[in-house]
Design a protein around this motif. Structure first.
Motif, PDB file in Angstrom:
ATOM      1  N   LEU A 124      -8.874  -0.539   4.974  1.00  0.00           N
ATOM      2  CA  LEU A 124     -10.238  -1.059   4.880  1.00  0.00           C
ATOM      3  C   LEU A 124     -10.273  -2.062   3.736  1.00  0.00           C
ATOM      4  O   LEU A 124     -10.000  -1.712   2.584  1.00  0.00           O
ATOM      5  N   VAL A 125     -10.604  -3.318   4.045  1.00  0.00           N
ATOM      6  CA  VAL A 125     -10.683  -4.388   3.048  1.00  0.00           C
ATOM      7  C   VAL A 125     -12.153  -4.728   2.832  1.00  0.00           C
ATOM      8  O   VAL A 125     -12.837  -5.159   3.770  1.00  0.00           O
ATOM      9  N   GLN A 126     -12.619  -4.543   1.616  1.00  0.00           N
ATOM     10  CA  GLN A 126     -13.999  -4.877   1.284  1.00  0.00           C
ATOM     11  C   GLN A 126     -14.125  -6.367   0.959  1.00  0.00           C
ATOM     12  O   GLN A 126     -13.232  -6.967   0.363  1.00  0.00           O
ATOM     13  N   ALA A 127     -15.257  -6.953   1.362  1.00  0.00           N
ATOM     14  CA  ALA A 127     -15.579  -8.357   1.054  1.00  0.00           C
ATOM     15  C   ALA A 127     -14.485  -9.294   1.535  1.00  0.00           C
ATOM     16  O   ALA A 127     -13.805  -9.958   0.751  1.00  0.00           O
ATOM     17  N   ALA A 128     -14.336  -9.358   2.850  1.00  0.00           N
ATOM     18  CA  ALA A 128     -13.272 -10.176   3.431  1.00  0.00           C
ATOM     19  C   ALA A 128     -13.464 -11.661   3.178  1.00  0.00           C
ATOM     20  O   ALA A 128     -12.505 -12.437   3.268  1.00  0.00           O
ATOM     21  N   GLY A 129     -14.682 -12.086   2.853  1.00  0.00           N
ATOM     22  CA  GLY A 129     -14.914 -13.504   2.615  1.00  0.00           C
ATOM     23  C   GLY A 129     -14.453 -13.992   1.258  1.00  0.00           C
ATOM     24  O   GLY A 129     -14.403 -15.199   1.022  1.00  0.00           O
ATOM     25  N   SER A 130     -14.104 -13.078   0.368  1.00  0.00           N
ATOM     26  CA  SER A 130     -13.646 -13.472  -0.964  1.00  0.00           C
ATOM     27  C   SER A 130     -12.182 -13.874  -0.934  1.00  0.00           C
ATOM     28  O   SER A 130     -11.473 -13.665   0.059  1.00  0.00           O
ATOM     29  N   GLY A 131     -11.715 -14.444  -2.042  1.00  0.00           N
ATOM     30  CA  GLY A 131     -10.308 -14.812  -2.129  1.00  0.00           C
ATOM     31  C   GLY A 131      -9.396 -13.607  -2.055  1.00  0.00           C
ATOM     32  O   GLY A 131      -8.360 -13.628  -1.375  1.00  0.00           O
ATOM     33  N   VAL A 132      -9.769 -12.530  -2.749  1.00  0.00           N
ATOM     34  CA  VAL A 132      -8.975 -11.301  -2.710  1.00  0.00           C
ATOM     35  C   VAL A 132      -9.004 -10.695  -1.315  1.00  0.00           C
ATOM     36  O   VAL A 132      -7.977 -10.257  -0.780  1.00  0.00           O
ATOM     37  N   GLY A 133     -10.182 -10.661  -0.686  1.00  0.00           N
ATOM     38  CA  GLY A 133     -10.301 -10.063   0.640  1.00  0.00           C
ATOM     39  C   GLY A 133      -9.526 -10.823   1.697  1.00  0.00           C
ATOM     40  O   GLY A 133      -8.818 -10.222   2.526  1.00  0.00           O
ATOM     41  N   SER A 134      -9.644 -12.155   1.698  1.00  0.00           N
ATOM     42  CA  SER A 134      -8.924 -12.949   2.699  1.00  0.00           C
ATOM     43  C   SER A 134      -7.417 -12.827   2.511  1.00  0.00           C
ATOM     44  O   SER A 134      -6.658 -12.848   3.493  1.00  0.00           O
ATOM     45  N   ALA A 135      -6.962 -12.680   1.270  1.00  0.00           N
ATOM     46  CA  ALA A 135      -5.535 -12.488   1.026  1.00  0.00           C
ATOM     47  C   ALA A 135      -5.088 -11.099   1.461  1.00  0.00           C
ATOM     48  O   ALA A 135      -4.013 -10.930   2.050  1.00  0.00           O
ATOM     49  N   ALA A 136      -5.906 -10.071   1.193  1.00  0.00           N
ATOM     50  CA  ALA A 136      -5.532  -8.697   1.527  1.00  0.00           C
ATOM     51  C   ALA A 136      -5.375  -8.505   3.031  1.00  0.00           C
ATOM     52  O   ALA A 136      -4.484  -7.768   3.485  1.00  0.00           O
ATOM     53  N   ILE A 137      -6.220  -9.147   3.827  1.00  0.00           N
ATOM     54  CA  ILE A 137      -6.092  -9.025   5.284  1.00  0.00           C
ATOM     55  C   ILE A 137      -4.744  -9.561   5.738  1.00  0.00           C
ATOM     56  O   ILE A 137      -4.023  -8.921   6.526  1.00  0.00           O
ATOM     57  N   GLN A 138      -4.373 -10.725   5.248  1.00  0.00           N
ATOM     58  CA  GLN A 138      -3.099 -11.327   5.659  1.00  0.00           C
ATOM     59  C   GLN A 138      -1.902 -10.486   5.214  1.00  0.00           C
ATOM     60  O   GLN A 138      -0.945 -10.297   5.977  1.00  0.00           O
ATOM     61  N   ILE A 139      -1.949  -9.987   3.990  1.00  0.00           N
ATOM     62  CA  ILE A 139      -0.818  -9.208   3.473  1.00  0.00           C
ATOM     63  C   ILE A 139      -0.685  -7.893   4.231  1.00  0.00           C
ATOM     64  O   ILE A 139       0.428  -7.457   4.573  1.00  0.00           O
ATOM     65  N   ALA A 140      -1.816  -7.243   4.517  1.00  0.00           N
ATOM     66  CA  ALA A 140      -1.768  -5.989   5.271  1.00  0.00           C
ATOM     67  C   ALA A 140      -1.189  -6.215   6.663  1.00  0.00           C
ATOM     68  O   ALA A 140      -0.371  -5.421   7.148  1.00  0.00           O
ATOM     69  N   ARG A 141      -1.596  -7.287   7.309  1.00  0.00           N
ATOM     70  CA  ARG A 141      -1.055  -7.594   8.632  1.00  0.00           C
ATOM     71  C   ARG A 141       0.433  -7.927   8.546  1.00  0.00           C
ATOM     72  O   ARG A 141       1.214  -7.550   9.429  1.00  0.00           O
ATOM     73  N   LEU A 142       0.840  -8.621   7.487  1.00  0.00           N
ATOM     74  CA  LEU A 142       2.254  -8.944   7.303  1.00  0.00           C
ATOM     75  C   LEU A 142       3.091  -7.678   7.147  1.00  0.00           C
ATOM     76  O   LEU A 142       4.245  -7.625   7.601  1.00  0.00           O
ATOM     77  N   MET A 143       2.513  -6.638   6.536  1.00  0.00           N
ATOM     78  CA  MET A 143       3.219  -5.371   6.342  1.00  0.00           C
ATOM     79  C   MET A 143       3.155  -4.477   7.575  1.00  0.00           C
ATOM     80  O   MET A 143       3.692  -3.364   7.561  1.00  0.00           O
ATOM     81  N   GLY A 144       2.499  -4.918   8.642  1.00  0.00           N
ATOM     82  CA  GLY A 144       2.441  -4.141   9.873  1.00  0.00           C
ATOM     83  C   GLY A 144       1.300  -3.156   9.941  1.00  0.00           C
ATOM     84  O   GLY A 144       1.318  -2.245  10.791  1.00  0.00           O
ATOM     85  N   ALA A 145       0.285  -3.297   9.100  1.00  0.00           N
ATOM     86  CA  ALA A 145      -0.855  -2.378   9.096  1.00  0.00           C
ATOM     87  C   ALA A 145      -1.986  -2.933   9.953  1.00  0.00           C
ATOM     88  O   ALA A 145      -2.032  -4.125  10.272  1.00  0.00           O
ATOM     89  N   ARG A 146      -2.916  -2.069  10.312  1.00  0.00           N
ATOM     90  CA  ARG A 146      -4.122  -2.453  11.031  1.00  0.00           C
ATOM     91  C   ARG A 146      -5.270  -2.537  10.031  1.00  0.00           C
ATOM     92  O   ARG A 146      -5.338  -1.763   9.074  1.00  0.00           O
ATOM     93  N   VAL A 147      -6.203  -3.476  10.265  1.00  0.00           N
ATOM     94  CA  VAL A 147      -7.208  -3.795   9.249  1.00  0.00           C
ATOM     95  C   VAL A 147      -8.607  -3.721   9.839  1.00  0.00           C
ATOM     96  O   VAL A 147      -8.876  -4.251  10.927  1.00  0.00           O
ATOM     97  N   ILE A 148      -9.512  -3.065   9.087  1.00  0.00           N
ATOM     98  CA  ILE A 148     -10.948  -3.153   9.292  1.00  0.00           C
ATOM     99  C   ILE A 148     -11.524  -3.756   8.019  1.00  0.00           C
ATOM    100  O   ILE A 148     -11.096  -3.405   6.910  1.00  0.00           O
ATOM    101  N   ALA A 149     -12.456  -4.686   8.146  1.00  0.00           N
ATOM    102  CA  ALA A 149     -12.960  -5.419   6.985  1.00  0.00           C
ATOM    103  C   ALA A 149     -14.478  -5.432   6.990  1.00  0.00           C
ATOM    104  O   ALA A 149     -15.122  -5.263   8.033  1.00  0.00           O
ATOM    105  N   THR A 150     -15.055  -5.648   5.812  1.00  0.00           N
ATOM    106  CA  THR A 150     -16.501  -5.775   5.670  1.00  0.00           C
ATOM    107  C   THR A 150     -16.846  -7.183   5.203  1.00  0.00           C
ATOM    108  O   THR A 150     -16.081  -7.826   4.472  1.00  0.00           O
ATOM    109  N   VAL A 151     -18.005  -7.668   5.640  1.00  0.00           N
ATOM    110  CA  VAL A 151     -18.531  -8.966   5.219  1.00  0.00           C
ATOM    111  C   VAL A 151     -20.022  -8.804   4.969  1.00  0.00           C
ATOM    112  O   VAL A 151     -20.631  -7.811   5.381  1.00  0.00           O
ATOM    113  N   GLY A 152     -20.622  -9.805   4.322  1.00  0.00           N
ATOM    114  CA  GLY A 152     -22.041  -9.734   4.013  1.00  0.00           C
ATOM    115  C   GLY A 152     -22.897 -10.675   4.822  1.00  0.00           C
ATOM    116  O   GLY A 152     -24.107 -10.750   4.603  1.00  0.00           O
TER     117      GLY A 152
END
Length: 465
Positions: free
Chosen positions: A294-322
């Motif tokens: 679960l990645v909080q605040a996907a629109g932020s720099g940290v959030g947008s990076a975390a989604i990509q890194i998690a996918r690169l590691m083979g994980a599945r992602v659910i994210a939140t936005v405002g």
């Protein structure tokens, strides 16, 4: 002593004791030669010379001398020439020299003079603030040039990314340790402008990226390889003036070559946001293929990076936005499920998405209620990594969930230079892509800060020069 004799003595000296702001003449006896024979006879004996011979006129009238007489003598006193000491010694403050001259070197511009400045001092243009507040406190103007010391490098800034820590510094929730005025900016790319003494491996004009974390290298944590928890740890742009300027200074050990395949703007989105997300997921959460994040605040720099890194590691992602316009943005980065937390409970959404199991990892950098609810979204043996506190520095935890489900609550604040090199390789190869919302000229830093404060950005916001 008889009472009558004591009374005569009091009349002789005066019954009133000297007040606190007055000087008592009895405590300042002077030689009889200076008081005259009449005074010596009144004392009945010669008073020993208790003071050294006077050197010139006194600065203040003596207490036993009439004020009018002292002022008259001072008026007749010839003016003395300023005393001068040997050339190798500092002059006395009263030798006629401007007292502000001693402070000019400390307060004046630093570094070598540059062309185009009428006063001959070296100054640069920077976006800085002299008092805490909102974006309106950002000023754009002249600022002292950074002069490199031994082992330091001055970098001409080509791009600098904005971060939430900049907003904390600006509004005073995290006051700059060195005081005001202050220049923000943690993530910097540019070219080498000046090399300090003993710097090797870098050349003037070389394309570089600056690692923002400073450490002492000698404390017990640095020796263990944990430099991010150094007892004297600091950030570029927080503990030192940063990249909202034409030039910035950093230790040579923090300056890395920027690959030709990575542009200045793309590189400026990496040193803090991407590096922090990488360290949080790979090193701290030990993310494995098949896990859910679960990645909080996907629109932020940290959030947008975390989604990509998690996918690169083979994980599945659910994210939140405002905002609804950020839903497709997060899905394009690789999130399978995106929740607008203003209209939907992300805990229930995470439970539904995982068939009531909960997620394995939460990347959280909001604080407050978001931190508390993120714990509820975790499965047993899950890990919550907190890497910031955008809304508030405080957060509550229901400890029954922590010990009942054997959860891990982990904090982290950056990564290592080695991890930054790994990220640079990934970006150069195309497996990772920095997300840039828009760029502003350095002179329009106030508008860039307001844009971030309004939470309009989807990805990184940059200042370019």
């Amino acid at each position: 002593m008889p009472l009558r004799a004591d009374a005569r003595r009091l009349r002789r000296w005066g019954a009133r004791a000297p007040r606190r702001h007055e000087e008592d003449p009895r405590h300042h006896r002077v030689p009889a030669a200076h008081r005259g024979a009449r005074a010596a006879a009144r004392w009945g004996r010669r008073v020993p010379d208790r003071l050294p011979p006077p050197r010139g006129a006194r600065r203040h009238p003596a207490a036993h001398r009439p004020v009018a007489r002292a002022l008259a003598r001072r008026a007749r006193r010839p003016a003395r020439a300023a005393r001068r000491g040997p050339p190798h010694r500092a002059r006395h403050p009263r030798d006629g020299r401007d007292r502000r001259a001693g402070r000019a070197a400390a307060l004046g511009p630093q570094g070598q003079a540059r062309e185009g400045r009428a006063h001959g001092g070296a100054v640069l243009r920077a976006a800085y603030f002299k008092e805490h507040g909102g974006a309106d406190k950002i000023l754009y103007g002249d600022y002292p040039d950074p002069a490199p010391a031994v082992g330091e490098v001055v970098v001409r800034v080509r791009a600098c990314a904005l971060n939430h820590v900049d907003m904390l510094l600006l509004d005073g929730r995290f006051p700059p340790p060195e005081g005001l005025p202050h220049v923000n900016g943690c993530e910097v790319t540019g070219t080498v402008e000046t090399l300090g003494a003993a710097v090797q491996g870098l050349a003037r004009g070389q394309r570089v990226i600056v690692f923002p974390g400073f450490s002492c290298g000698t404390c017990e944590y640095c020796l263990r390889g944990e430099r991010t928890v150094c007892v004297r740890y600091g950030y570029l742009g927080a503990h030192k003036d940063g990249g909202y300027a034409e030039l910035v200074k950093a230790p040579a050990s923090n300056v890395l070559p920027l690959p030709e395949a990575i542009g200045f703007e793309a590189g400026a989105a990496l040193p803090l946001a991407f590096l922090t997300s990488w360290h949080a997921l790979v090193a701290r959460a030990e993310l494995r293929p098949g896990q859910t994040v679960l990645v909080q605040a996907a629109g932020s720099g940290v959030g947008s990076a975390a989604i990509q890194i998690a996918r690169l590691m083979g994980a599945r992602v659910i994210a939140t936005v405002g905002a609804d316009d950020k839903v497709e943005f997060a899905k394009a980065l690789g999130a399978e499920r995106v929740v607008n937390y203003r209209r939907e409970d992300f805990v229930e959404a995470a439970k539904t998405w995982t068939n009531k199991r909960g997620v394995d990892v939460v990347i959280e950098h909001i604080g407050g209620e978001t931190l508390e609810k993120s714990v509820y979204a975790l499965t047993r043996l899950g890990t919550l990594v907190t890497i910031g506190s955008h809304d508030t520095h405080w957060g509550r935890l229901d400890l029954r969930h922590v010990y009942g489900k054997n959860l891990r609550i982990v904090g982290t604040n950056l990564g290592s230079i080695g991890e930054l090199r790994t990220i640079l390789d990934g970006v150069a190869q195309g497996t990772l892509k920095p997300v840039i919302d828009r760029s502003f000229p350095l002179s329009n830093a106030r508008a860039a800060v307001q844009y971030v404060l309004d939470r309009k950005n989807k990805g990184k916001v940059l200042l370019v020069s």
